[in-house]
Scaffold this motif. Structure first.
Motif, PDB file in Angstrom:
ATOM      1  N   LEU A 175      70.287 125.764  53.557  1.00  0.00           N
ATOM      2  CA  LEU A 175      68.881 125.462  53.309  1.00  0.00           C
ATOM      3  C   LEU A 175      68.037 125.631  54.567  1.00  0.00           C
ATOM      4  O   LEU A 175      68.473 125.284  55.670  1.00  0.00           O
ATOM      5  CB  LEU A 175      68.734 124.025  52.825  1.00  0.00           C
ATOM      6  N   GLN A 220      63.321 123.331  52.718  1.00  0.00           N
ATOM      7  CA  GLN A 220      64.196 122.970  51.604  1.00  0.00           C
ATOM      8  C   GLN A 220      64.969 121.691  51.907  1.00  0.00           C
ATOM      9  O   GLN A 220      65.147 120.847  51.022  1.00  0.00           O
ATOM     10  CB  GLN A 220      65.161 124.121  51.298  1.00  0.00           C
ATOM     11  N   GLN A 221      65.410 121.532  53.142  1.00  0.00           N
ATOM     12  CA  GLN A 221      66.104 120.300  53.542  1.00  0.00           C
ATOM     13  C   GLN A 221      65.194 119.095  53.346  1.00  0.00           C
ATOM     14  O   GLN A 221      65.614 118.069  52.800  1.00  0.00           O
ATOM     15  CB  GLN A 221      66.542 120.376  55.008  1.00  0.00           C
ATOM     16  N   LEU A 253      68.450 120.338  43.477  1.00  0.00           N
ATOM     17  CA  LEU A 253      67.284 119.527  43.118  1.00  0.00           C
ATOM     18  C   LEU A 253      67.448 118.921  41.727  1.00  0.00           C
ATOM     19  O   LEU A 253      67.194 117.720  41.526  1.00  0.00           O
ATOM     20  CB  LEU A 253      66.004 120.367  43.156  1.00  0.00           C
ATOM     21  N   SER A 269      62.573 118.835  51.403  1.00  0.00           N
ATOM     22  CA  SER A 269      62.305 118.660  49.983  1.00  0.00           C
ATOM     23  C   SER A 269      63.477 117.969  49.293  1.00  0.00           C
ATOM     24  O   SER A 269      63.285 117.046  48.485  1.00  0.00           O
ATOM     25  CB  SER A 269      62.042 120.023  49.340  1.00  0.00           C
ATOM     26  N   LEU A 270      64.695 118.386  49.599  1.00  0.00           N
ATOM     27  CA  LEU A 270      65.875 117.760  49.008  1.00  0.00           C
ATOM     28  C   LEU A 270      65.989 116.308  49.451  1.00  0.00           C
ATOM     29  O   LEU A 270      66.271 115.417  48.643  1.00  0.00           O
ATOM     30  CB  LEU A 270      67.132 118.554  49.373  1.00  0.00           C
ATOM     31  N   TYR A 303      70.025 125.743  45.981  1.00  0.00           N
ATOM     32  CA  TYR A 303      68.915 124.815  46.198  1.00  0.00           C
ATOM     33  C   TYR A 303      68.332 124.262  44.902  1.00  0.00           C
ATOM     34  O   TYR A 303      68.218 123.047  44.741  1.00  0.00           O
ATOM     35  CB  TYR A 303      67.829 125.499  47.038  1.00  0.00           C
ATOM     36  N   GLN A 304      67.956 125.131  43.975  1.00  0.00           N
ATOM     37  CA  GLN A 304      67.347 124.658  42.728  1.00  0.00           C
ATOM     38  C   GLN A 304      68.316 123.789  41.937  1.00  0.00           C
ATOM     39  O   GLN A 304      67.934 122.758  41.383  1.00  0.00           O
ATOM     40  CB  GLN A 304      66.862 125.845  41.867  1.00  0.00           C
ATOM     41  N   ARG A 329      71.705 127.925  50.318  1.00  0.00           N
ATOM     42  CA  ARG A 329      70.352 128.261  49.875  1.00  0.00           C
ATOM     43  C   ARG A 329      70.342 128.700  48.408  1.00  0.00           C
ATOM     44  O   ARG A 329      69.439 128.371  47.659  1.00  0.00           O
ATOM     45  CB  ARG A 329      69.804 129.375  50.754  1.00  0.00           C
TER      46      ARG A 329
END
Length: 93
Positions: A21, A25-26, A83, A28-29, A79-80, A76
């Motif tokens: 990530l 992204q990090q 989440l 956000s997670l 990622y979705q 990466r």
């Protein structure tokens, strides 16, 4: 020319499968983990869960689910999925 094509193919594989990530992204997670714990903590306090125990469990479960030593090392490409996983996570009683 074939050597260049192979290098490009190898680089594409690295980008799609090995990169972890990025910073955004990090963050956000991390934010989704915090939101999830805060949204369900009251439902589990009677079962003896503290915020600390719940954070510990969600991080442990996430690391195991995505084969990452820390949540920041989730791939990466995942990622979705990570989440969605966090948004539906429940602690094991």
């Amino acid at each position: 020319m074939p050597a260049i094509k192979k290098e490009v193919t190898d680089l594409k594989r690295v980008f799609s499968e090995e990169l972890t990530l990025n910073h955004g992204q990090q963050q956000s997670l991390h934010h989704e983990i915090k939101k999830r714990v805060e949204s369900i903590i009251e439902d589990y306090q009677e079962s003896g869960f503290t915020k600390q125990k719940m954070y510990s469990q969600i991080h442990k479960n996430l690391r195991r689910a995505f084969s990452a030593p820390k949540y920041i090392f989730v791939k990466r490409k995942d990622y979705q999925e990570a989440l969605v996983w966090v948004k539906t996570w429940r602690p094991l009683l």
